[in-house]
Write an enzyme that holds these catalytic residues in place. Structure first.
Site: not given
Length: 336
Positions: A139, A194, A251, A260
């Site tokens: 999540g 994601k 997410d 990143r």
């Protein structure tokens, strides 16, 4: 109160100390061989140099050499390693943990198998240690905002609902809200995807910066919508429940806006080659590259076997082409 040992002093593992400490538990933070300087810094100052926040008062810090002391009497172990450390954790840490203590992993990712299917990290661990309890968190939750106690809603997954309830009681706070599911593979797949699609969405950040300082959101929104569409198709392709998209899409949202993965996507969108972008981010852990490659390989295997249609995954396959073949960014808008 409980004793909870966190293994891995990266930003997310360390951020888990905040809800634990707020609930009055004893928190033991163990660094891996890569975390020695972080642990020494926290011991000296309580400040985490990567999380850029002071950790809660009273946290106990351990180097890897004192792992046995850190897990003695523990009620829960949290695995805070990245995807790059999953196999190391399996081979070098799990055998040293008390067999009865449940393990809760913060690591998001999947392994791709030769037949084109995916396997979650809890399933990977359970295949090697079938008598232990492996669970995971999925999540939308960034480490920095968890440390800031911003409202967060995530999901714990595992085979045993009773054990999940116990872990929820240990960790839930007014700002850290927890749902539960026994659909391990579905949740883990959704939240792993994601990272691949956040890279895809942030290509638009770099593309818009090419023409000036203004960041455009129409193109990002189009890529976000296509990402959710493809993520749902992937969940269906691999046989997982569609409802898991709730956690995957959430997410995806938080990952697009920082971290990143945004860095690598932006650099690629700006026109850097994949090799150039990777050199610029040398030393940065890039989960997005791992999962994009693994899912891309899995989908390509299924396409070759006639079990999937390339027309369903134009965005994923473009990202895969960038990573594996050095393709330039040329988003296939008309294929959406």
């Amino acid at each position: 109160m409980s004793i909870v040992t966190i293994i891995g002093a990266g930003v997310m593992g360390s951020a888990m100390s905040f809800p634990l400490s707020d609930n009055g538990h004893t928190v033991r933070l163990v660094g891996t061989m890569l975390d020695r300087e972080i642990i020494n810094h926290v011991i000296d100052t309580l400040y985490h140099p990567n999380l850029k926040r002071s950790l809660p008062n009273g946290i106990e810090c351990h180097q890897l050499e004192t792992l046995e002391n850190a897990v003695t009497g523990a009620d829960l172990v949290i695995c805070g390693v990245s995807s790059f450390g999953v196999e190391w954790f399996s081979e070098n840490i799990i055998p040293r943990l008390p067999p009865s203590v449940p393990i809760l992993s913060v690591t998001k990712g999947m392994f791709n198998l030769p037949d084109g299917t995916l396997m979650s990290y809890p399933k990977f661990y359970a295949g090697k240690y079938p008598d232990r309890s492996f669970n995971a968190i999925g999540g939308p939750c960034t480490s920095y905002e968890l440390a800031d106690r911003d409202f967060t809603h995530i999901c714990f997954c595992g085979q045993n609902l009773t054990k999940l309830e116990e872990m929820k009681k240990i960790l839930e706070t007014p700002y850290y809200n927890i749902s539960l599911t026994t659909d391990i593979e579905g949740l883990e797949c959704a939240v792993a995807l994601k990272n691949a699609y956040a890279l895809a969405v942030t290509l638009a950040v770099g593309l818009s910066k090419r023409s000036g300082d203004t960041i455009h959101y129409n193109s990002q929104a189009a890529l976000f919508g296509q990402s959710v569409k493809e993520m749902r198709k992937l969940l269906s392709l691999f046989g997982y429940a569609d409802e898991n998209i709730i956690y995957g899409a959430g997410d995806l949202y938080v990952t697009v806006f920082g971290g990143r993965t945004r860095m690598i996507g932006t650099l690629l969108g700006l026109g850097h080659s994949f090799d150039e972008a990777m050199r610029e981010l040398e030393g940065v852990t890039l989960e997005s590259i791992v999962i994009s490659t693994r899912v891309g390989e899995a989908v390509q295997t299924l396409i070759n076997a006639g079990k999937a249609d390339s027309a369903d995954f134009p965005l994923l396959l473009h990202v895969y082409d960038i990573i594996t073949n050095g393709a330039t960014v040329d988003i296939p808008w008309k294929a959406f």
